[in-house]
Design an enzyme around this catalytic site. Structure first.
Site, PDB file in Angstrom:
ATOM      1  N   PHE A 217      41.349  35.773  43.970  1.00 30.44           N
ATOM      2  CA  PHE A 217      41.654  36.545  42.566  1.00 30.44           C
ATOM      3  C   PHE A 217      40.455  36.177  41.873  1.00 30.44           C
ATOM      4  O   PHE A 217      40.163  35.757  42.305  1.00 30.44           O
ATOM      5  CB  PHE A 217      42.682  35.665  41.882  1.00 30.44           C
ATOM      6  N   VAL A 218      39.865  36.976  41.331  1.00 30.19           N
ATOM      7  CA  VAL A 218      39.115  37.294  40.417  1.00 30.19           C
ATOM      8  C   VAL A 218      38.946  38.180  39.057  1.00 30.19           C
ATOM      9  O   VAL A 218      40.108  38.560  39.497  1.00 30.19           O
ATOM     10  CB  VAL A 218      37.388  38.442  41.172  1.00 30.19           C
TER      11      VAL A 218
ATOM     12  N   ASP B 108      41.073  41.229  35.245  1.00 33.02           N
ATOM     13  CA  ASP B 108      41.398  40.144  33.885  1.00 33.02           C
ATOM     14  C   ASP B 108      42.388  39.178  35.064  1.00 33.02           C
ATOM     15  O   ASP B 108      43.220  39.257  35.666  1.00 33.02           O
ATOM     16  CB  ASP B 108      42.268  40.813  33.146  1.00 33.02           C
TER      17      ASP B 108
ATOM     18  N   ASP C 112      42.824  46.260  46.047  1.00 33.84           N
ATOM     19  CA  ASP C 112      43.246  45.564  46.949  1.00 33.84           C
ATOM     20  C   ASP C 112      43.852  45.673  48.038  1.00 33.84           C
ATOM     21  O   ASP C 112      42.846  46.189  49.534  1.00 33.84           O
ATOM     22  CB  ASP C 112      44.455  44.250  46.056  1.00 33.84           C
TER      23      ASP C 112
ATOM     24  N   ARG D 106      38.371  40.491  31.196  1.00 36.62           N
ATOM     25  CA  ARG D 106      37.710  41.130  31.403  1.00 36.62           C
ATOM     26  C   ARG D 106      36.112  41.769  31.247  1.00 36.62           C
ATOM     27  O   ARG D 106      35.559  42.026  31.226  1.00 36.62           O
ATOM     28  CB  ARG D 106      38.616  42.348  30.513  1.00 36.62           C
TER      29      ARG D 106
ATOM     30  N   GLU E 173      35.837  52.398  40.495  1.00 38.71           N
ATOM     31  CA  GLU E 173      37.463  51.469  39.754  1.00 38.71           C
ATOM     32  C   GLU E 173      37.020  50.464  39.691  1.00 38.71           C
ATOM     33  O   GLU E 173      35.372  50.260  40.623  1.00 38.71           O
ATOM     34  CB  GLU E 173      38.210  51.537  41.845  1.00 38.71           C
TER      35      GLU E 173
END
Length: 183
Positions: A156-157, A163, A107, A169, A103
């Site tokens: 958020f990364v 993406d 989250d 990506r 993975e």
């Protein structure tokens, strides 16, 4: 893509290409030790796990086979809905195999918890998880993850498979994005 190529869109680089590769090597060494003498079926979760899966498979000294699943729980938003749909199932029979889910990020853990349970119901010898990133503060379920690269803040990364609107990506690092990118 190098971070210099999109520096105006990035707020902060969390992990460089070199730090990521060091961590992949470290995870692979532990996996090789834990699975000594056993073949591994690496299961990648599309699309985000593409980089982790490729780099991890090359860093391992064990025999591996690979398969891919695509699942969705996001819909059109940026937070998990908790309702999981299989968009592409595995081609492999899991009966008696040692499955390692690769993975990019964990989250809430809702999708991965569902996926792990689904794969365990197919009769494998074992099912474990290797995630490059995990957000402990975002967890909504208690999920046993055997291999974790980095625990990160609930931000958020992007990069290294992650993406925003299918962009970033191929960024070779993991970074937070500037607010103008997602507003």
């Amino acid at each position: 893509m190098d971070s210099n190529d999109v520096s105006a869109d990035l707020a902060h680089v969390l992990y460089t290409k070199e730090q990521i590769q060091e961590k992949i090597t470290e995870l692979a060494a532990q996996i090789d030790k834990d699975y000594e003498g056993r073949d591994i079926l690496l299961v990648g979760v599309l699309k985000g796990a593409c980089m982790v899966m490729a780099d991890l498979s090359r860093a391992l000294h064990s025999h591996v086979t690979m398969d891919w699943m695509a699942v969705s729980s996001y819909g059109s938003g940026t937070t998990s809905s908790g309702v999981v749909r299989i968009l592409k199932d595995l081609d492999s029979d899991l009966m008696g195999k040692h499955v390692l889910i690769a993975e990019d990020i964990i989250d809430s853990g809702l999708t991965l918890s569902w996926l792990k349970s689904n794969l365990q119901s197919r009769g494998p010898a074992s099912v474990e998880v290797c995630a490059m990133l995990r957000k402990p503060d975002a967890a909504k379920v208690n999920l046993d993850v055997k291999y974790v690269g980095y625990d990160i803040p609930n931000e958020f990364v992007v990069g290294y498979g992650l993406d925003v609107a299918e962009k970033f990506r191929n960024l070779d690092c993991v970074a937070t994005i500037a607010p103008h990118v997602y507003q």
